[in-house]
Design a protein around this motif. Sequence first.
Motif, PDB file in Angstrom:
ATOM      1  N   LEU A   2     -13.492  -5.554  -3.748  1.00  0.00           N
ATOM      2  CA  LEU A   2     -14.448  -4.552  -3.292  1.00  0.00           C
ATOM      3  C   LEU A   2     -15.620  -4.479  -4.257  1.00  0.00           C
ATOM      4  CD1 LEU A   2     -15.241  -2.244  -1.382  1.00  0.00           C
ATOM      5  CD2 LEU A   2     -13.829  -0.723  -2.793  1.00  0.00           C
ATOM      6  N   ASP A   3     -16.801  -4.768  -3.745  1.00  0.00           N
ATOM      7  CA  ASP A   3     -18.045  -4.678  -4.498  1.00  0.00           C
ATOM      8  C   ASP A   3     -18.402  -3.199  -4.641  1.00  0.00           C
ATOM      9  OD1 ASP A   3     -20.704  -4.658  -5.356  1.00  0.00           O
ATOM     10  OD2 ASP A   3     -21.377  -6.128  -3.871  1.00  0.00           O
ATOM     11  N   CYS A   4     -18.398  -2.715  -5.873  1.00  0.00           N
ATOM     12  CA  CYS A   4     -18.711  -1.307  -6.157  1.00  0.00           C
ATOM     13  C   CYS A   4     -20.020  -1.184  -6.928  1.00  0.00           C
ATOM     14  CB  CYS A   4     -17.565  -0.667  -6.934  1.00  0.00           C
ATOM     15  SG  CYS A   4     -16.009  -0.608  -6.037  1.00  0.00           S
ATOM     16  N   SER A   5     -20.913  -2.139  -6.753  1.00  0.00           N
ATOM     17  CA  SER A   5     -22.181  -2.143  -7.474  1.00  0.00           C
ATOM     18  C   SER A   5     -23.108  -1.042  -6.978  1.00  0.00           C
ATOM     19  CB  SER A   5     -22.862  -3.508  -7.296  1.00  0.00           C
ATOM     20  OG  SER A   5     -23.183  -3.710  -5.937  1.00  0.00           O
ATOM     21  N   GLY A   6     -24.187  -0.840  -7.700  1.00  0.00           N
ATOM     22  CA  GLY A   6     -25.161   0.187  -7.344  1.00  0.00           C
ATOM     23  C   GLY A   6     -25.766  -0.022  -5.972  1.00  0.00           C
ATOM     24  N   SER A   7     -25.987  -1.276  -5.588  1.00  0.00           N
ATOM     25  CA  SER A   7     -26.577  -1.529  -4.269  1.00  0.00           C
ATOM     26  C   SER A   7     -25.627  -1.138  -3.142  1.00  0.00           C
ATOM     27  CB  SER A   7     -26.998  -2.999  -4.128  1.00  0.00           C
ATOM     28  OG  SER A   7     -25.876  -3.859  -4.212  1.00  0.00           O
ATOM     29  N   MET A   8     -24.325  -1.165  -3.398  1.00  0.00           N
ATOM     30  CA  MET A   8     -23.353  -0.735  -2.384  1.00  0.00           C
ATOM     31  C   MET A   8     -23.359   0.790  -2.236  1.00  0.00           C
ATOM     32  SD  MET A   8     -21.605  -3.118  -0.737  1.00  0.00           S
ATOM     33  CE  MET A   8     -20.002  -2.447  -0.304  1.00  0.00           C
ATOM     34  N   LEU A  37      -5.864  -5.086  -5.012  1.00  0.00           N
ATOM     35  CA  LEU A  37      -7.271  -4.709  -4.875  1.00  0.00           C
ATOM     36  C   LEU A  37      -7.972  -4.816  -6.219  1.00  0.00           C
ATOM     37  CD1 LEU A  37      -9.690  -3.591  -3.292  1.00  0.00           C
ATOM     38  CD2 LEU A  37      -8.873  -1.282  -3.868  1.00  0.00           C
ATOM     39  N   LEU A  38      -9.040  -5.612  -6.221  1.00  0.00           N
ATOM     40  CA  LEU A  38      -9.941  -5.710  -7.359  1.00  0.00           C
ATOM     41  C   LEU A  38     -11.243  -5.018  -6.982  1.00  0.00           C
ATOM     42  CD1 LEU A  38      -9.608  -9.460  -8.392  1.00  0.00           C
ATOM     43  CD2 LEU A  38      -8.849  -7.477  -9.708  1.00  0.00           C
ATOM     44  N   CYS A  39     -11.720  -4.136  -7.843  1.00  0.00           N
ATOM     45  CA  CYS A  39     -13.033  -3.510  -7.687  1.00  0.00           C
ATOM     46  C   CYS A  39     -13.912  -4.037  -8.811  1.00  0.00           C
ATOM     47  CB  CYS A  39     -12.921  -1.984  -7.773  1.00  0.00           C
ATOM     48  SG  CYS A  39     -12.000  -1.245  -6.414  1.00  0.00           S
ATOM     49  N   PHE A  40     -15.170  -4.314  -8.505  1.00  0.00           N
ATOM     50  CA  PHE A  40     -16.045  -4.843  -9.547  1.00  0.00           C
ATOM     51  C   PHE A  40     -17.425  -4.208  -9.463  1.00  0.00           C
ATOM     52  CE2 PHE A  40     -16.064  -7.642  -5.913  1.00  0.00           C
ATOM     53  CZ  PHE A  40     -17.378  -8.029  -5.723  1.00  0.00           C
ATOM     54  N   PRO A  64     -11.633   8.266  -5.157  1.00  0.00           N
ATOM     55  CA  PRO A  64     -12.133   8.178  -6.535  1.00  0.00           C
ATOM     56  C   PRO A  64     -12.888   6.892  -6.883  1.00  0.00           C
ATOM     57  CG  PRO A  64      -9.741   8.541  -6.500  1.00  0.00           C
ATOM     58  CD  PRO A  64     -10.183   8.330  -5.105  1.00  0.00           C
ATOM     59  N   ILE A  65     -12.893   5.926  -5.998  1.00  0.00           N
ATOM     60  CA  ILE A  65     -13.589   4.673  -6.293  1.00  0.00           C
ATOM     61  C   ILE A  65     -15.088   4.941  -6.253  1.00  0.00           C
ATOM     62  CG2 ILE A  65     -14.034   2.311  -5.531  1.00  0.00           C
ATOM     63  CD1 ILE A  65     -11.203   2.286  -4.320  1.00  0.00           C
ATOM     64  N   GLY A  66     -15.753   4.744  -7.391  1.00  0.00           N
ATOM     65  CA  GLY A  66     -17.183   5.004  -7.508  1.00  0.00           C
ATOM     66  C   GLY A  66     -17.981   3.719  -7.562  1.00  0.00           C
ATOM     67  N   ALA A  67     -19.301   3.853  -7.699  1.00  0.00           N
ATOM     68  CA  ALA A  67     -20.180   2.691  -7.717  1.00  0.00           C
ATOM     69  C   ALA A  67     -21.259   2.850  -8.769  1.00  0.00           C
ATOM     70  CB  ALA A  67     -20.821   2.501  -6.349  1.00  0.00           C
ATOM     71  N   GLY A  68     -21.805   1.726  -9.178  1.00  0.00           N
ATOM     72  CA  GLY A  68     -22.929   1.732 -10.099  1.00  0.00           C
ATOM     73  C   GLY A  68     -23.025   0.443 -10.879  1.00  0.00           C
ATOM     74  N   GLY A  69     -24.222   0.066 -11.238  1.00  0.00           N
ATOM     75  CA  GLY A  69     -24.427  -1.118 -12.050  1.00  0.00           C
ATOM     76  C   GLY A  69     -24.609  -2.379 -11.228  1.00  0.00           C
ATOM     77  N   GLY A  70     -24.475  -3.489 -11.919  1.00  0.00           N
ATOM     78  CA  GLY A  70     -24.674  -4.799 -11.308  1.00  0.00           C
ATOM     79  C   GLY A  70     -23.453  -5.267 -10.526  1.00  0.00           C
ATOM     80  N   THR A  71     -23.462  -6.558 -10.221  1.00  0.00           N
ATOM     81  CA  THR A  71     -22.404  -7.141  -9.388  1.00  0.00           C
ATOM     82  C   THR A  71     -21.784  -8.331 -10.110  1.00  0.00           C
ATOM     83  OG1 THR A  71     -23.779  -6.550  -7.495  1.00  0.00           O
ATOM     84  CG2 THR A  71     -21.884  -7.948  -7.058  1.00  0.00           C
ATOM     85  N   PRO A  72     -20.743  -8.121 -10.904  1.00  0.00           N
ATOM     86  CA  PRO A  72     -20.113  -9.220 -11.644  1.00  0.00           C
ATOM     87  C   PRO A  72     -19.162 -10.039 -10.760  1.00  0.00           C
ATOM     88  CG  PRO A  72     -18.981  -7.186 -12.141  1.00  0.00           C
ATOM     89  CD  PRO A  72     -20.131  -6.841 -11.224  1.00  0.00           C
ATOM     90  N   LEU A  73     -19.732 -10.750  -9.794  1.00  0.00           N
ATOM     91  CA  LEU A  73     -18.911 -11.473  -8.835  1.00  0.00           C
ATOM     92  C   LEU A  73     -18.114 -12.604  -9.483  1.00  0.00           C
ATOM     93  CD1 LEU A  73     -17.990 -11.834  -5.935  1.00  0.00           C
ATOM     94  CD2 LEU A  73     -20.012 -13.277  -5.539  1.00  0.00           C
TER      95      LEU A  73
END
Length: 150
Positions: A2-8, A37-40, A64-73
């Motif tokens: 799950l992409d949890c970056s700022g753009s998401m 589940l991996l969140c990044f 509780p899963i939040g978002a922010g920052g870049g996308t360390p794919l």
Amino acid sequence: MLDCSGSMAAGGALARAKGVLLALMEQAYRRRERVALLCFAGTRVELRLPPRKAAAWNDDWVAPIGAGGGTPLAPAVAQAAQLLAAGTAAGGEGWLWLLTDGRVRDMPPRPAQATQVRVIDFERGRLRLARAQALARAWGAECLRAQAWD
């Protein structure tokens, strides 16, 4: 994954991704499959759910899963490859689902351990870069639009 970056976080993509995640987990529960589940986001990759048999899930689990920052794919893919290797060695099927808007700088190679890959594209807005689709093509994977779950 799950992409949890700022753009998401922008435009409600992460909230929609959580809903899709719950639907996928429900399907896995019905089939008695093993899941992880991996969140990044930012510079971190977090194993939110270690590999285990799927259970019943609800909104409280994903809230509780939040978002922010870049996308360390790339680091997320590397960690997913390790999980997949362990799972397939134990008789698992090697499925990988990536929920993302595709706003990434790097395009890591497909994990060799992933026998089936699905990319769910959450990109919205007037300016679409189609990076999730490009990643899916590069990986030989199916790319599904998030709107299919709306």
